[in-house]
Design an enzyme around this catalytic site. Structure first.
Site, PDB file in Angstrom:
ATOM      1  N   HIS A 190      30.103   3.992 -46.702  1.00 49.26           N
ATOM      2  CA  HIS A 190      29.814   2.610 -46.314  1.00 49.26           C
ATOM      3  C   HIS A 190      31.056   1.727 -46.381  1.00 49.26           C
ATOM      4  O   HIS A 190      30.949   0.507 -46.381  1.00 49.26           O
ATOM      5  CB  HIS A 190      28.732   2.021 -47.214  1.00 49.26           C
ATOM      6  N   HIS A 201      21.417   4.592 -43.934  1.00 53.59           N
ATOM      7  CA  HIS A 201      21.438   6.048 -44.101  1.00 53.59           C
ATOM      8  C   HIS A 201      20.592   6.735 -43.040  1.00 53.59           C
ATOM      9  O   HIS A 201      20.290   7.917 -43.167  1.00 53.59           O
ATOM     10  CB  HIS A 201      20.904   6.434 -45.486  1.00 53.59           C
TER      11      HIS A 201
END
Length: 333
Positions: free
Chosen positions: A60, A220
């Site tokens: 991320h 995700h």
């Protein structure tokens, strides 16, 4: 067919990334010799200061590593790609950043993170260190109930407010209160245009056919709220802004901070096209824009797509998100 990545070994990608970040930013970051997955701010922690420790899975970036520095997070615990860090890195990070005024853990609301950080907090309490937790829950698409929502790109503003409070040497009660207040006034929704691929597999992690998009997909690959044909940028922005503005419930004349975030593969050109419509919608709603961030702040590896975050500001939050910070990948003031 495998995707193409500039890596050596998918199983080593996180550790090699950490080595590269530490080599690139030694003035901002260091790592305890015994703690390979704990990254500490060079100039943030100090005696009498609440230690703000953030963390979560890799993939991320610049969340979480990029927000470690003076005025923001004191340390981060780093997990494998899209996986929670185990308890020990969180403990290592907290011990290295501990200034004797308590530790505040902050991270997105995901089951693995909650379990492992809770264990870390228990281990710290056994050492006589007070540890508390504030979960980020800004993803309005993930649940109608705030407490069940995921934490996504709004982390940037929420961590920023809490980090400023800690940097101002406020006590743990106040830093926790501000963190919860910032989270409650932050709202995010995203759209995915294509899947990402993990370094270990180099294959798409979910199926999103060409020409389709998914509104509300998680960082995700968690399911969103609607899948359908890809539409023009203004129409996509309007759907997201309708949801955000309804959720936020701001009054004309109120102030907001805005983040238009790339999920990894979406270029700045497209983000600014989105922001042009965001700005127009905010003006129509009579809202004053105090701060704008545009770029990759909370990514999902190489996923194509974007998210929009609004923070509903008050005087306190405005001062805190304006507070200076100096991190490896985010600076202001």
């Amino acid at each position: 067919m495998q995707t193409q990545k500039l890596i050596n070994d998918g199983n080593l990608a996180v550790d090699e990334m950490l080595a590269g970040i530490l080599a690139a930013h030694p003035q901002h970051l260091w790592r305890p010799e015994h703690a390979p997955r704990a990254v500490i701010a060079r100039h943030g922690p100090r005696p009498g200061k609440v230690a703000l420790v953030i963390g979560g899975g890799s993939g991320h970036e610049p969340t979480f590593l990029g927000f470690v520095g003076k005025g923001l997070a004191d340390a981060a615990a780093i997990g494998n790609v899209f996986a929670s860090p185990p308890p020990q890195p969180a403990v290592d990070a907290a011990l290295a950043a501990n200034g004797g005024a308590g530790v505040l853990f902050m991270y997105g609301n995901y089951a693995g993170d909650v379990m492992n950080f809770d264990m870390a907090a228990e281990l710290l309490e056994m050492e006589g260190i007070e540890a508390r937790t504030v979960l980020t829950t800004d993803d309005i698409a993930s649940s109608p109930v705030r407490e069940k929502r995921r934490g996504v790109a709004g982390n940037v503003f929420i961590f920023k407010a809490a980090g400023a409070a800690a940097d101002l040497m406020l006590p743990l009660d106040e830093v926790e209160r501000i963190a919860r207040h910032a989270n409650a006034r932050t709202f995010t929704m995203g759209v995915a245009l294509s899947s990402c691929s993990l370094p270990q597999t180099r294959r798409p992690s979910f199926d999103l056919p060409p020409g389709e998009m998914e509104i509300g997909m998680g960082i995700h690959g968690e399911p969103g709220v609607r899948r359908g044909p890809l539409r023009p940028a203004d129409e996509v922005t309007d759907e997201i802004m309708d949801a955000l503005l309804a959720e936020m419930g701001a009054s004309r004349g109120d102030r907001v901070a805005v983040l238009v975030n790339s999920l990894g593969a979406t270029p700045l050109m497209e983000l600014y096209i989105l922001h042009a419509r965001v700005a127009a919608r905010l003006a129509q709603a009579g809202l004053s824009v105090h701060k704008v961030l545009v770029g990759p702040y909370c990514t999902s590896l190489d996923m194509a797509g974007a998210s929009i975050t609004l923070m509903h500001l008050d005087d306190e939050l405005t001062r805190l998100i304006d507070h200076p910070c100096d991190c490896a990948m985010f600076r202001q003031g």
